[in-house]
Design an enzyme around this catalytic site. Structure first.
Site, mmCIF file in Angstrom:
data_model
loop_
_atom_site.group_PDB
_atom_site.id
_atom_site.type_symbol
_atom_site.label_atom_id
_atom_site.label_comp_id
_atom_site.label_asym_id
_atom_site.label_seq_id
_atom_site.Cartn_x
_atom_site.Cartn_y
_atom_site.Cartn_z
ATOM 1 C CG HIS A 1 -2.849 -3.193 -2.891
ATOM 2 N ND1 HIS A 1 -2.081 -2.072 -2.702
ATOM 3 C CD2 HIS A 1 -2.722 -3.514 -4.201
ATOM 4 C CE1 HIS A 1 -1.511 -1.718 -3.834
ATOM 5 N NE2 HIS A 1 -1.888 -2.581 -4.767
ATOM 6 C CB CYS B 1 1.541 -2.968 -5.040
ATOM 7 S SG CYS B 1 0.887 -3.438 -6.659
#
Length: 601
Positions: A546, A443
């Site tokens: 994630h 991310c």
């Protein structure tokens, strides 16, 4: 409608089948549900206690949504309904009595608002979250539908729901404990994500609402929007579940904000909840914490506290008998039990645990994780603990020595954390490891690996309208608007054995001008798309996903790159389920369960 009638006729013929665990979608609502009415035979009931109308963009008609109706999956409802079908001779879906008579009778007899119990803590880190998770699993194993709820959570560990809403990670874990397979934003309607400078992004009912200072949050948001948000979501859950296990935030006795606190006793009043106070026995002064908390709560709210749990005790439980009795005398509230320190391995919230942790695990291979000032979703790292690794949380370049891999994790402020890495010297030292060991960005960490990060409108941070990245990938990142990309994904790797992966995205800013090879292929309803970046020769990996280590394929690939021969291809979610059962077993053994059931009804 023909397919609906055929399905209902098949159900009428099959009768009460109980929980169909052989179905690939079971449980679609909650663990232990009765699957006899897999497609509700009362459809459409048009009962707003159980469903709601959705506007259809394709037709002029509204669509009745019963996806969150649990009523028809209750054993009592199913048993009663089939009994009445038999008595009335109902054998066909065209028989209007199915909906107009039987359903009304069943609702009058069995429909009720759920009971609520709230876990409050004498301090932060008292064990509220794991106590709520334990009770969710215990209640679910008794055959009741149960859901967690936390009105307001402050956390940088968040997850994505099936419908693309963002909620706190710990409420997702509690939903798993409750057997709820598809939690919605209703279990955590307000999520605060700190950004620094005493400001947080407010996530309301799963979507970004606005950035807010601490003072304006309590002065304006709570009064203008917050209370109504909490109340409507409590009401919704009470109309759907037998039990709501609520979790408070911090302490319920914060007298400086008591009249503006919507996370503790105010929420308990909205839900008419029985409250149980949890105390962490590992901290000195635990009995004083318990007594002081109760004494500071106003009398009208103090009456809601019906029990005390002494949590995380590492000594002889019998030695506390006298102190327990004295605490009960002083407070007039029974101690429900002393929970010993339980050796369970579950995801942690970003609280005292993470702030005081420098490394985790004691394995052979060292994975260094950059401990960013605004680190988020650090539970991405938990599945690595299944392997022969030691995770080292790094804040200086010297600590990178001896690393077998480097992970740059997610962050709530990518540009400010990149600036911190540049100033600390970590950026230059990370570049020195390129091609020698795997470097993985997740991310915000992935965004940092590009050439340049451009934020012309100051959406991420007003101080950094443009900042050079680490230059590991030939790509750029740009923030164009105050919108967040939030979704769940499944797919497969485009490297190695092309094993399956799953993950979820929660990010502002998008990758542009990417000239690297993609890392993953993501499934989509109409085709698919590639995602991430990889340079295998330089051992560089970047992704927005994630949770990418939870399924074994990507974890296994990285472990083999660092030299591990015997990797553990375990599904992390199954591992968490085992530990939730261990947690519930420990609580059930230590608590006076008869007294607990009496208190929560």
């Amino acid at each position: 409608m023909k397919c609906i009638k055929n399905k209902v006729n098949a159900e009428l013929k099959a009768g009460n089948i109980g929980s169909n665990t052989s179905c690939e979608y079971n449980p679609c609502h909650y663990r232990g549900q009765n699957c006899s009415f897999c497609y509700c035979p009362f459809y459409p009931c048009n009962d707003k206690d159980l469903g709601n109308e959705l506007h259809s963009e394709n037709t002029s008609n509204d669509v009745w949504d019963c996806s969150q109706c649990l009523f028809c999956h209750d054993n009592n409802v199913v048993e009663y309904s089939y009994k009445r079908f038999s008595e009335l001779g109902i054998t066909d879906s065209d028989d209007e009595r199915i909906r107009d008579i039987v359903f009304k009778e069943a609702k009058e007899r069995f429909y009720h608002l759920g009971k609520s119990v709230m876990i409050v803590g004498a301090t932060s880190d008292a064990g509220k979250s794991i106590t709520a998770a334990a009770l969710c699993r215990i209640i679910n194993r008794k055959g009741y539908s149960v859901t967690p709820f936390k009105s307001q959570n402050m956390s940088l560990n968040s997850r994505v729901t099936r419908r693309g809403d963002e909620i706190s990670m710990i409420q997702t874990l509690q939903a798993k404990a409750a057997g709820v397979t598809s939690p919605s934003y209703t279990i955590n309607p307000i999520l605060l994500k700190p950004k620094g400078e005493r400001r947080s992004q407010i996530i309301v009912e799963g979507k970004p609402f606005r950035d807010c200072s601490v003072s304006s949050y309590y002065r304006t948001f709570v009064e203008e929007e917050g209370r109504d948000i909490v109340k409507r979501n409590i009401d919704f859950l009470r109309s759907r579940y037998d039990y709501i296990v609520m979790e408070g935030a911090g302490s319920p006795a914060e007298i400086n904000i008591y009249d503006r606190d919507i996370a503790n006793m105010s929420a308990a009043e909205m839900a008419d909840a029985t409250c149980i106070l949890v105390v962490n026995m590992e901290w000195g002064g635990s009995f004083a914490y318990a007594l002081g908390t109760i004494e500071l709560i106003p009398e009208k709210d103090r009456k809601r506290i019906k029990g005390i749990i002494l949590n995380n005790h590492k000594g002889n439980v019998k030695a506390l008998d006298g102190a327990k009795k004295r605490l009960e005398e002083l407070t007039g509230i029974p101690v429900l039990g002393v929970i010993p320190h339980l050796n369970v391995d579950l995801p942690k919230e970003d609280s005292e645990y993470f702030r005081n942790t420098k490394e985790a695990g004691n394995g052979k291979y060292i994975i260094s994780v950059i401990k960013l000032p605004h680190i988020s979703n650090f539970t991405d790292l938990d599945p690595l603990m299944l392997e022969d690794v030691k995770v080292r949380f790094v804040t200086s370049s010297d600590e990178l020595k001896g690393s077998d891999a480097i992970i740059i994790p997610g962050t709530k402020n990518t540009t400010d954390d990149l600036h911190w890495m540049n100033v600390s010297g970590l950026s230059e030292h990370i570049r020195n490891y390129v091609g020698r060991i795997p470097i993985i960005g997740i991310c915000g960490g992935y965004q940092m690996m590009g050439r340049k990060l451009m934020d012309p409108n100051g959406i991420e941070d007003e101080r950094y309208r443009s900042i050079s990245g680490l230059g590991l990938f030939d790509m750029e990142v740009r923030w164009n608007s105050y919108t967040k990309h939030v979704c769940k994904n499944t797919g497969h790797m485009l490297i190695g054995d092309e094993g399956r992966i799953s993950g979820y995205e929660i990010h502002m800013g998008n990758t542009v001008n990417n000239n690297e090879e993609p890392l993953f292929f993501l499934d989509r309803l109409r085709g698919g798309l590639t995602e991430g970046s990889v340079n295998q020769d330089r051992k560089l990996f970047g992704t927005y996903q994630h949770g990418v280590f939870e399924m074994p394929a990507f974890r296994d690939h990285i472990m083999k790159l660092i030299g591990a021969k015997d990797t553990k291809r375990l599904d992390y979610n199954a591992y968490v389920e085992e530990n939730l059962d261990k947690l519930a077993n420990g609580f059930e053994k230590a608590l006076d369960m008869d007294k607990l059931w009496e208190l929560i009804g």
